[in-house]
Design an enzyme around this catalytic site. Sequence first.
Site, PDB file in Angstrom:
ATOM      1  N   GLU A  93       0.828  -1.198   0.000  1.00 19.24           N
ATOM      2  CA  GLU A  93       0.000   0.000   0.000  1.00 19.24           C
ATOM      3  C   GLU A  93       0.866   1.252   0.000  1.00 19.24           C
ATOM      4  O   GLU A  93       1.729   1.424   0.870  1.00 19.24           O
ATOM      5  CB  GLU A  93      -0.886   0.045   1.250  1.00 19.24           C
ATOM      6  CG  GLU A  93      -1.939  -1.031   1.319  1.00 19.24           C
ATOM      7  CD  GLU A  93      -2.793  -0.913   2.574  1.00 19.24           C
ATOM      8  OE1 GLU A  93      -3.796  -1.639   2.651  1.00 19.24           O
ATOM      9  OE2 GLU A  93      -2.467  -0.105   3.470  1.00 19.24           O
ATOM     10  N   CYS A  94       0.653   2.132  -0.953  1.00 20.96           N
ATOM     11  CA  CYS A  94       1.265   3.462  -0.977  1.00 20.96           C
ATOM     12  C   CYS A  94       2.785   3.373  -0.809  1.00 20.96           C
ATOM     13  O   CYS A  94       3.483   2.951  -1.725  1.00 20.96           O
ATOM     14  CB  CYS A  94       0.618   4.351   0.083  1.00 20.96           C
ATOM     15  SG  CYS A  94       0.830   6.127  -0.241  1.00 20.96           S
TER      16      CYS A  94
END
Length: 432
Positions: free
Chosen positions: A319-320
């Site tokens: 994620e990210c």
Amino acid sequence: MAAGARMLLVAAIASGQGKTTVTAALARRLRRMGQRVHVFKCGPDFIDPMVLEHASRAKVHTLDLWMVGLEQSRQRLARAARDADVVLVEGVMGLYDGDPSAADLARAFDLPVLAVIDASAMAQTAGAVVMGLRDYGPVRMAGVVANRVASEGHARMVAASLRDIPLLATLPKQTRQLPERHLGLVVPGEVDDIDLILDELADQLKLDEAAWSALAPQLPAEALPEEPVRPLLAGKTVAIARDAAFCFLYPANVDTLEALGARVRFFSPLADEPVPEDADAVYLTGGYPELHGETLAQARRWQDSIRAAHAAGVTILAECGGMMVLAEAIADVEGRSWPMAGLLPGRVQMQPRLAGLGGQAMATKAGELRGHAFHYSRFDTPLAPAAWTAKHSSGARGEAVYRVGSLTASYFHAFFASNPAAAASLLRKDPA
């Protein structure tokens, strides 16, 4: 039966008024007075909850009518009101900003609002601002904290302007403030004297104890029974990256993984720790890899281990920031480029302008998984997205979701508790 707790939603007219500072100071002050304090954060956020957890010495969960849901938010509030003397909920942006807003949350659970105003450039106008906040919704206004007051005389002018609304506390202009950077406040682990700052804020908070004592405790209505979580990850080990570069992790995500039956193990890429050998899945959370580019570029054991895990078919959810370190390189705003693990073709470029913000949802085989995006970088890649998230509430196309073998990567931050089965599907061999 428990009598309940004093409950307040701490709000303001906008960001930058001092909501987190006041909430942290109040939590620390009340805790030192022997009160059991439970703090929540309204809306998607990782950094403010870290500060509030440090101030209150208790885990800070998220409340949000969309991402978390009405009933789950009600369950968390009801448990907190039974276990604590005081429940503080820090709002998001301005009181009425967003869909849903902090005001929507306050009305859903009959939470009285504590308005924080930056009084540094106003005096009697404070009353007009606070009455506008109260009446626009309307909301139930419990009182006001005037931040950055210049003197006792200044505080008296503010108090007089409020008419029938009590001035619960004042905080003077701070010589030392909680430091900030591009995604918000600096995380507590990077501030050497964070406890000294919090103690100073608590000392400086001038609390009207009579007005505080007049606030009536309340107990939210009982929520519907919680649905049992199926042990879809029973017997599985999920390795989670956690250190200063990977620090954006909802406590509810860990709780959800454990409820799903997973064994959770933490490791530090920043310390060049390899992926644990017994990991059935790897969860690379967001954080600040761009601030640690040189260290991560030199973390050969970590990079070799994530490449080996991917080659072996271990499920990876990135994620990210977790996605950023799997690109070929991260380029910071100074133009320096740091080589990364290279599981995703392309390069991440940091930029001064916000590139993504807001609630989003990801479709999976097990239904919609809700969460959000918030990033100051772009990923330039020849890889075609396998899917896109959908923005709340427009339904417009949100963040790209990339899949390479057993890897799923996106700027999207998932809130696992919004759909545990969907979260499990992203961490099993049968990705959504």
